[in-house]
Each structure stands twice: as structure tokens, then as C-alpha cells.
Design a protein around this motif. Sequence first.
Motif, short mmCIF file in Angstrom:
data_model
loop_
_atom_site.label_atom_id
_atom_site.label_comp_id
_atom_site.label_asym_id
_atom_site.label_seq_id
_atom_site.Cartn_x
_atom_site.Cartn_y
_atom_site.Cartn_z
N VAL A 113 -50.10 22.16 2.00
CA VAL A 113 -49.37 21.32 2.48
C VAL A 113 -50.18 21.22 3.85
N VAL A 114 -51.27 19.54 3.89
CA VAL A 114 -51.71 19.16 5.05
C VAL A 114 -50.75 17.79 5.43
N TYR A 115 -49.98 18.19 6.36
CA TYR A 115 -49.68 16.63 7.07
C TYR A 115 -50.92 16.53 7.89
N THR A 116 -50.98 14.78 7.22
CA THR A 116 -52.26 14.35 8.20
C THR A 116 -52.19 13.20 8.34
N ASN A 117 -52.59 12.18 9.31
CA ASN A 117 -52.70 10.80 9.83
C ASN A 117 -54.04 10.02 8.56
N ARG A 118 -54.59 10.83 8.07
CA ARG A 118 -55.70 9.99 7.26
C ARG A 118 -55.00 10.13 5.57
N ILE A 164 -49.81 21.31 10.10
CA ILE A 164 -49.96 20.18 10.21
C ILE A 164 -51.66 20.29 10.97
N ASP A 165 -51.83 18.78 10.71
CA ASP A 165 -53.93 18.39 10.88
C ASP A 165 -53.85 16.78 11.37
N ARG A 166 -53.94 16.18 11.87
CA ARG A 166 -53.94 14.51 11.75
C ARG A 166 -54.70 14.30 11.26
N ASN A 167 -55.94 14.78 12.13
CA ASN A 167 -57.16 14.23 12.03
C ASN A 167 -58.18 15.07 11.09
N LEU A 168 -58.04 15.62 9.87
CA LEU A 168 -58.13 16.70 9.23
C LEU A 168 -60.07 17.16 9.38
N SER A 169 -59.07 17.94 10.90
CA SER A 169 -60.36 19.09 11.63
C SER A 169 -60.73 20.13 11.34
N LEU A 170 -60.03 20.83 10.22
CA LEU A 170 -59.87 22.26 9.72
C LEU A 170 -61.40 21.54 8.22
N GLU A 218 -39.98 36.48 2.71
CA GLU A 218 -38.15 36.48 2.56
C GLU A 218 -38.32 34.91 2.55
N GLU A 219 -39.15 33.62 3.69
CA GLU A 219 -38.80 32.35 3.64
C GLU A 219 -39.53 31.33 2.86
N GLN A 220 -39.42 30.05 2.29
CA GLN A 220 -39.84 30.09 1.28
C GLN A 220 -41.56 29.35 1.70
N ALA A 221 -41.64 28.32 3.21
CA ALA A 221 -42.39 28.13 3.49
C ALA A 221 -43.22 28.59 5.33
N ILE A 222 -44.20 28.40 4.77
CA ILE A 222 -44.09 29.12 6.91
C ILE A 222 -45.91 27.69 7.65
N MET A 223 -45.71 27.30 8.58
CA MET A 223 -46.32 27.07 9.12
C MET A 223 -46.69 26.77 10.36
N VAL A 224 -47.86 26.38 9.85
CA VAL A 224 -48.63 26.19 11.59
C VAL A 224 -49.04 24.50 12.29
N GLY A 225 -49.47 25.03 13.70
CA GLY A 225 -50.19 23.70 14.03
C GLY A 225 -51.82 23.60 14.31
N THR A 226 -52.27 22.81 14.58
CA THR A 226 -53.64 22.24 14.10
C THR A 226 -54.60 23.40 14.61
N ARG A 227 -53.75 23.74 16.43
CA ARG A 227 -54.87 24.54 17.08
C ARG A 227 -55.09 25.67 16.24
N THR A 228 -53.88 25.95 16.02
CA THR A 228 -53.69 27.34 15.68
C THR A 228 -54.34 27.98 14.30
N ALA A 229 -54.21 27.19 13.40
CA ALA A 229 -55.38 26.98 12.66
C ALA A 229 -56.51 27.33 12.35
N LEU A 230 -56.65 25.64 13.37
CA LEU A 230 -58.37 26.42 13.84
C LEU A 230 -59.07 27.82 14.14
N ASN A 231 -58.20 27.85 15.71
CA ASN A 231 -58.51 29.61 16.37
C ASN A 231 -58.32 29.69 15.32
#
Length: 351
Positions: free
Chosen positions: A250-255, A230-236, A197-210
Motif C-alpha cells: 500500500v502506498v500512502y500518497t497525496n496524489r 509513505i510516498d506523498r509525491n509518488l517519487s519512487l 511476526e507482524e502483519q504489516a511493515i512500514m517505511v517512510g519515503t527517504r528510507t524507501a528511496l535510499n
Amino acid sequence: MTAPSDFTAHDELLMRRALDLALLGQFTARPNPMVGCVVADAQGRIVGEGWHRQYGGPHAEVNALAAVPPETDLAECRVYVTLEPCSHFGKTPPCADLLIARGVRDVVVCNADPNPLVAGRGFTKLREAGIRVRTGLLEAEGRRLNRRFFAVQELGRPYMILKWAESKDGFVAGAGGQPVAISCPTSRMLVHRWRAEEQAIMVGTRTALNDNPQLNVREWPGPDPLRLVIDRNLSLPAGHHLLDGSQPTVVYTNREQPDADNLSFVTVPPSQDLLPAILDDLNARRVQSVLVEGGPALHNLLLQAGLWDEIRVLRSLHVRIGAGGVVAPSLNLTGLREHRALGADELFVFY
Ligand code: AOF
Ligand code: ZN
């Protein structure tokens, strides 16, 4: 707005029909609003109906009037439409002009159109043509139906839904973020419906990793959402589901990182606030809603920033995690709108 007493139960019945029709455009009308329209004759019988089926396609009023038999005298009819008829030339010509040209004399509406291109001008056009226009019938239902469209128009950002599942003792994961199966199968299906039902779905880094989540729709019919992480340091790690290119992500990152198939990297310099940058990016992509599936760090960040519109919590009646687990976001809210049993869980909805 028209006084509620000015509407009859019959008006309400027909407007509910128009709202039901509007919902048929759920996956295809966006980023336009969902709009339904019913034309009733002098006896209040439905003689034509329609809805906005497809973004870029004809509006609800056009489809409803096209469905009315040609011998019908529209001057004797009442038109029920869930959104103010438009007054502008967009992808299609103004519906207000069409209603005037077809000789309609009586129009009932749920909601004014917040789109600045319309915003009351549709009503003015109709009234200046001598048409009786009443608005505000089932207004709350109409706003709820189009809450994503209203958020974008009025708040300038997508509608944000925070969702999590917590154990009976208030944890969302085990020690160190260890994933634990908390929700029952019925809740899991419902969550897949929410994803569709929603257009986008978002998770933070820790949830993505775990969790290495897929964030797609498997247990319910409907489209897959755009995945946001969200993956500031491209840790995935490579090989992670979110990087598999199986659906737009889409990955939101500092890099800095070049885009790949179905995978785009949005660089947000560390000096810049992350949340506003994400919202800007989502606006540019015309994303109207985001289901935020965690984890608690991201949920708490959004809660503190006031960046939420709806919260859905699934709480298990049986599963316990015990001390040391990851604590669920703490809620100190009024606005509980729904609380019900759902299989082996309870569902709480706030908005
Ligand atoms: C209506 N009836 O069924 C809808 C309306 O680009 P266009 O021409 O499709 O216009 C899109 C805008 O028109 C949309 O942002 C909203 O303001 C209004 N939607 N209006 O009279 C409809 N879908
Ligand atoms: Zn229109």
C-alpha cells in the motif's frame, strides 16, 4: 480478578501449557486472538487440550473438549483457558454455552476478553450456571501474547513496533542517507523473524528511496507482511522493489493513482493529517500490527505522536559511521525490558 495466592504452582504450570498451545495459532488465528485450552482431571493430569487454529474455525475450548476421552467426567475436571470463554454467536457458537452443556464445573482464565461482544459476559454466563470461575492467572503473559489483539480492541489501532539499527556512534545511515551495513548476520535473521511476526511493515519515503528495500521475509520461515510506504509525491521510481507487485503493498500518497496488481494507492489529501488517515486505512484492512523500519523522520513523527507500543534497537558494538551521518531517533525513555548481546550487536527492547 482472583488473588494470585488462590492459584497453585500446578495451576500455573498448566496455564503455561495453554499459553504455549495458543502460540501455535500465531499466523493463522488473526485477526482473532491466540487462545489455548487445557483440560485437567481431578489429579491435575492433562486429559485434553487444544487451541484456536484458524480464523473462522473452532475456538480453543471446542478443540480441547473434543480431545477429551468420552468416558471422562468433566464435572471432575478443571478447564484452563487463556481468554475468557466467548458468550456470543460469531463465526462459531458461544464457548461458555459449550462448557455449561458439557457439565464443566471449574474454569481458570488468564485474561478477560476486551471484545465488546464478550467483555465479561462469558464470565457472567458461566457463573450464573454455577461454575467456579477464576481469572488473572499469568495475566501479564496472556496480555503480552495477545498484545496486538488488545491494542486493536482497546486503542482502536494496530500495535506499533518501531525498529532500527544504529552504529556504535548513534547513526542509522551515512551522509545523505547512504546505506551502511550496521547489523550482524544474527541480527539480520532476527529482523526477518520480526517481519514474519507482524502483519504489516512500514517505511517512510527517504528510507524507501535510499535503501530500495524488499521488506519481505527471506532469512526466516513465515509469511511476508503487507508492505506500507509513505510516498506523498509518488517519487519512487518504476522498477523500485516496493512497486514490483511481488507482495501486497500500500502506498500512502497525496496524489491520485490507479491500483495495480498487489499494489494499492491510498490518496490522503494534503489538507488531511497523514497518520490518522493511515491508521484508519489499517483498521479497515484489519491489520493488527505494524513493524516500522524507519527512517528516523517517520520514527520521530510516531514517537512525538505517542504512536508506538514497542521499540527495538539493534546497536552495533563495532561499526562507526562518523559525523555527518543520519542521526538515530533520540530516546529518553523508561521501560527498558530487555537488553542483551546479539552477535556483534546489542539489542534493546522498550515497551
Ligand atoms: C474463545 N475462545 O479460542 C477464541 C475466542 O467469530 P468467532 O466466533 O470466531 O469469534 C471471534 C471472537 O471470539 C474474537 O474476537 C474474540 O473475542 C473471541 N475469541 N474466544 O472463547 C477462543 N479465539
Ligand atoms: Zn469461543
